[in-house]
Design an enzyme around this catalytic site. Structure first.
Site, PDB file in Angstrom:
ATOM      1  N   ASP A   6       0.963  -1.201  -0.049  1.00 37.11           N
ATOM      2  CA  ASP A   6      -0.097  -0.069   0.130  1.00 37.11           C
ATOM      3  C   ASP A   6       0.882   1.186  -0.070  1.00 37.11           C
ATOM      4  O   ASP A   6       1.328   1.558   1.046  1.00 37.11           O
ATOM      5  CB  ASP A   6      -0.868  -0.146   1.294  1.00 37.11           C
ATOM      6  CG  ASP A   6      -1.616   1.179   1.248  1.00 37.11           C
ATOM      7  OD1 ASP A   6      -2.465   1.616   0.320  1.00 37.11           O
ATOM      8  OD2 ASP A   6      -2.076   1.505   2.672  1.00 37.11           O
ATOM      9  N   GLU A  66      -0.950  -1.322  -5.062  1.00 32.50           N
ATOM     10  CA  GLU A  66      -2.015  -0.214  -5.218  1.00 32.50           C
ATOM     11  C   GLU A  66      -1.555   0.697  -5.760  1.00 32.50           C
ATOM     12  O   GLU A  66      -0.525   1.430  -5.693  1.00 32.50           O
ATOM     13  CB  GLU A  66      -2.848  -0.055  -4.161  1.00 32.50           C
ATOM     14  CG  GLU A  66      -4.184   0.426  -4.269  1.00 32.50           C
ATOM     15  CD  GLU A  66      -5.045   0.821  -2.924  1.00 32.50           C
ATOM     16  OE1 GLU A  66      -4.985   0.128  -2.255  1.00 32.50           O
ATOM     17  OE2 GLU A  66      -5.790   1.980  -2.943  1.00 32.50           O
ATOM     18  N   HIS A 139      -2.618   0.542   7.137  1.00 29.49           N
ATOM     19  CA  HIS A 139      -1.972   0.526   5.725  1.00 29.49           C
ATOM     20  C   HIS A 139      -1.271  -0.946   5.694  1.00 29.49           C
ATOM     21  O   HIS A 139      -1.234  -1.521   4.471  1.00 29.49           O
ATOM     22  CB  HIS A 139      -0.545   1.284   5.700  1.00 29.49           C
ATOM     23  CG  HIS A 139      -1.014   2.524   5.804  1.00 29.49           C
ATOM     24  ND1 HIS A 139      -1.382   3.392   4.732  1.00 29.49           N
ATOM     25  CD2 HIS A 139      -0.671   3.871   6.798  1.00 29.49           C
ATOM     26  CE1 HIS A 139      -1.669   4.645   4.970  1.00 29.49           C
ATOM     27  NE2 HIS A 139      -1.130   4.944   6.114  1.00 29.49           N
TER      28      HIS A 139
END
Lengths: 164, 164
Positions: A6, A66, A139
């Site tokens: 992330d 991501e 996260h």
């Protein structure tokens, strides 16, 4: 093993998921922080170096990150994109395939529902990895979701047994 | 030597400028292309690898890259930002300082005028480096401008002798 990322500049979440015998297993997760008063260049270099170090600890053979699609704040989006680019090069040096997924792909893959709430995704991560509680910080949970998304996209959803 | 980079995904311009004895000298310049039908991840990895290779040919000790500040096309800006991020990590692996400059900084540093036209900047590059003609393609000329900008920012404009 799949490393999920992330990406962020102040906080970067990571999670390592192993997929032996068709089952998902959480190997490790965590997050990395950089100091706000350091130059962006060195913060990105530091994050990329730390992600590179994960390859010495875990036999990671795939990386998923991501991506940024929709954003309000141009400046922070550009910075996060730079983090992602640095990680592409980390993957290349480690000779590991890297795939980028949109937030919508991740949500839809994990929950089957593109408008799922953050907490719903995190609860699915907990269930799919058989963890006693939702990984913290957020996260790290998000990074595990990204790793699971990659596994599912590659192996097919039926392998997770969640659409029975 | 300073490596200047005009970052892009389809075309990346580069230029190497040496600064011995207080004079600017153009060592080399060129551009790198990637194929539009390849995945963005691998195009960025390829560009970063090629930039990394420049360090084996030239004793580069500083790197400067044009940054993205203002943009219309979000998607292409995000992609170029990823290229920049990958190059930050190249610099870090080569233990070379990297600095990012805005287009405005580059224009102002080289021509003393923030609204200078592209051709005016390229002509200044030609004059400052004592070249018989403007380097081609444009991306290479822009990359040399970025290298000169870095030199000037670091050493002070008087070293160029262009504000006498």
């Amino acid at each position: 093993m799949i490393l999920g990322i992330d990406p962020g500049i102040a906080n970067l979440g990571w999670g390592v998921v192993s997929t032996g015998s068709g089952r998902l297993h959480c190997e490790a997760y965590g997050h990395m922080k950089t100091k706000a008063d350091a130059p962006v260049e060195s913060r990105i270099q530091e994050l990329a170096g730390l992600c590179n170090d994960l390859f010495t600890t875990y036999p990671i053979d795939q990386m998923s990150i991501e991506d940024i699609y929709y954003f309000q704040n141009k400046s922070s989006a550009i910075t996060v994109a730079k983090v992602i680019g640095a990680l592409y090069y980390v993957a290349s040096l480690q000779q590991v395939a890297v795939t980028t997924y949109s937030p919508l792909q991740i949500k839809t893959t994990i929950t089957g529902f593109g408008r799922a709430e953050k907490l719903q995704i995190q609860e699915m991560v907990r269930v799919l990895l058989g963890l006693p509680s939702i990984p913290r910080p957020d996260h790290a949970a998000d990074a595990l979701a990204i790793a699971i998304c990659h596994y599912t996209q590659r192996e097919g959803k039926e392998r997770l047994g969640i659409y029975d």
